[in-house]
Design a protein around this motif. Structure first.
Motif, short mmCIF file in Angstrom:
data_model
loop_
_atom_site.label_atom_id
_atom_site.label_comp_id
_atom_site.label_asym_id
_atom_site.label_seq_id
_atom_site.Cartn_x
_atom_site.Cartn_y
_atom_site.Cartn_z
N THR A 277 0.83 -1.20 0.00
CA THR A 277 0.00 0.00 0.00
C THR A 277 0.86 1.25 0.00
N PRO B 219 -3.10 -1.68 5.50
CA PRO B 219 -2.70 -3.07 5.75
C PRO B 219 -1.33 -3.20 6.38
N GLN C 262 0.93 -5.92 9.82
CA GLN C 262 2.15 -6.72 9.80
C GLN C 262 2.69 -6.90 11.21
N GLU D 142 -3.77 -13.96 6.16
CA GLU D 142 -3.61 -13.49 4.79
C GLU D 142 -4.90 -12.86 4.28
N ALA D 143 -6.03 -13.40 4.68
CA ALA D 143 -7.33 -12.86 4.25
C ALA D 143 -7.55 -11.46 4.82
N GLN D 144 -7.12 -11.24 6.07
CA GLN D 144 -7.29 -9.93 6.68
C GLN D 144 -6.42 -8.89 5.97
N VAL D 145 -5.20 -9.26 5.66
CA VAL D 145 -4.31 -8.33 4.94
C VAL D 145 -4.87 -8.02 3.57
N ARG D 146 -5.39 -9.06 2.89
CA ARG D 146 -5.95 -8.86 1.56
C ARG D 146 -7.18 -7.95 1.62
N ALA D 147 -8.02 -8.14 2.62
CA ALA D 147 -9.21 -7.30 2.77
C ALA D 147 -8.83 -5.85 3.05
N THR E 15 -6.06 -4.41 2.14
CA THR E 15 -5.49 -3.86 0.91
C THR E 15 -6.59 -3.44 -0.06
N GLU E 16 -7.62 -4.27 -0.21
CA GLU E 16 -8.73 -3.93 -1.10
C GLU E 16 -9.49 -2.69 -0.60
N ARG F 262 -7.47 0.35 -1.47
CA ARG F 262 -7.61 0.68 -2.89
C ARG F 262 -8.96 1.34 -3.16
#
Length: 254
Positions: free
Chosen positions: A125, A218, A222, A228-233, A235-236, A239
């Motif tokens: 990000t 996101p 860290q 991984e799903a939480q980080v991906r969410a 990030t989305e 965006r």
């Protein structure tokens, strides 16, 4: 990346005590390189002349300054865009002075930036935010010159982006793309995403954008055991915030 003190330490250690000395010299040299953030001979020469290293908070405006100067002359539109970035970040007076100094440093074009950018590959990000700000600067005068485009391709590559992805991001900021929506759907949805209204002042919109970015960034996940799903969410979501702010910025013209 070239670690200059590491090279010197390795050579000196090997000369004094062969392989064991070379290994020890390399380790000690690397410690010095990392402590002083030396990534090239130019960095070492600058430190020897008393020039300060590049602080993490200065990176964005060093990049912007180099872009502004890339095709020969810094224009008023570039300076205005730098001011816009300062306002977007909500910088106070001391931070603005530091950003102005970093912008001037970037215009000089003497800093080695590859190592600084490579270290951000694990912060997608932050990397995207830098590239977006850089593309805004590149398009500030209405066109992107060859030197600007090459800098952005190099920087994006060091951040771990592919060339098509870098170009696609730049296309979002091209003047031809800055057409007001024919329907209000995108604009109204963007207002809802940021939690503001069409009557909100520009500064209120910027504050809402910064607040939400800080909350959903996101990079904050860290080291906290996030999945991984939480980080991906996250990030989305970030965006989505970037996109919503850009829609509102274009519609409102700020």
């Amino acid at each position: 990346m070239l670690w200059p003190v590491t090279v010197v330490g390795t050579a000196a250690g090997f000369a004094l005590a062969h392989i064991p000395g070379g290994i020890l010299g390399a380790l000690l040299g690397q410690l010095v390189d990392r402590r002083l953030d030396l990534q090239s001979w130019a960095d070492l020469w600058a430190r020897l002349r008393g020039k300060a290293g590049l602080a993490e908070g200065d990176l964005l405006f060093v990049l912007l300054g180099r872009l502004a100067k890339a095709d020969g002359r810094v224009q008023e539109s570039h300076i205005n865009q730098a001011r816009n970035e300062m306002a977007l970040l909500g910088l106070g007076e001391p931070a603005r002075k530091q950003a102005i100094a970093a912008f001037g440093r970037g215009k000089a074009g003497k800093d080695s930036l590859q190592g600084h950018l490579r270290r951000l590959q694990g912060q997608p990000t932050t990397a995207e935010g830098l590239l977006r700000a850089c593309w805004r600067m590149a398009w500030a005068d209405g066109e992107v010159g060859a030197n600007e485009r090459q800098l952005l391709l190099d920087w994006g590559s060091w951040l771990g982006w592919t060339a098509p992805r870098i170009r696609a991001l730049g296309a979002e900021y091209a003047p031809a793309s800055r057409v007001l929506p024919q329907a209000n759907d995108a604009y109204e949805n963007a207002l809802r995403v940021l939690g503001v209204t069409g009557a909100s002042e520009v500064e209120q919109i910027k504050q809402a954008y910064r607040r939400l970015l800080s909350r959903h960034h996101p990079d904050k996940l860290q080291g906290r055991g996030a999945s991984e799903a939480q980080v991906r969410a996250a990030t989305e979501r970030t965006r989505e915030l970037h996109g919503a702010f850009e829609v509102i910025r274009r519609r409102r013209g700020f």
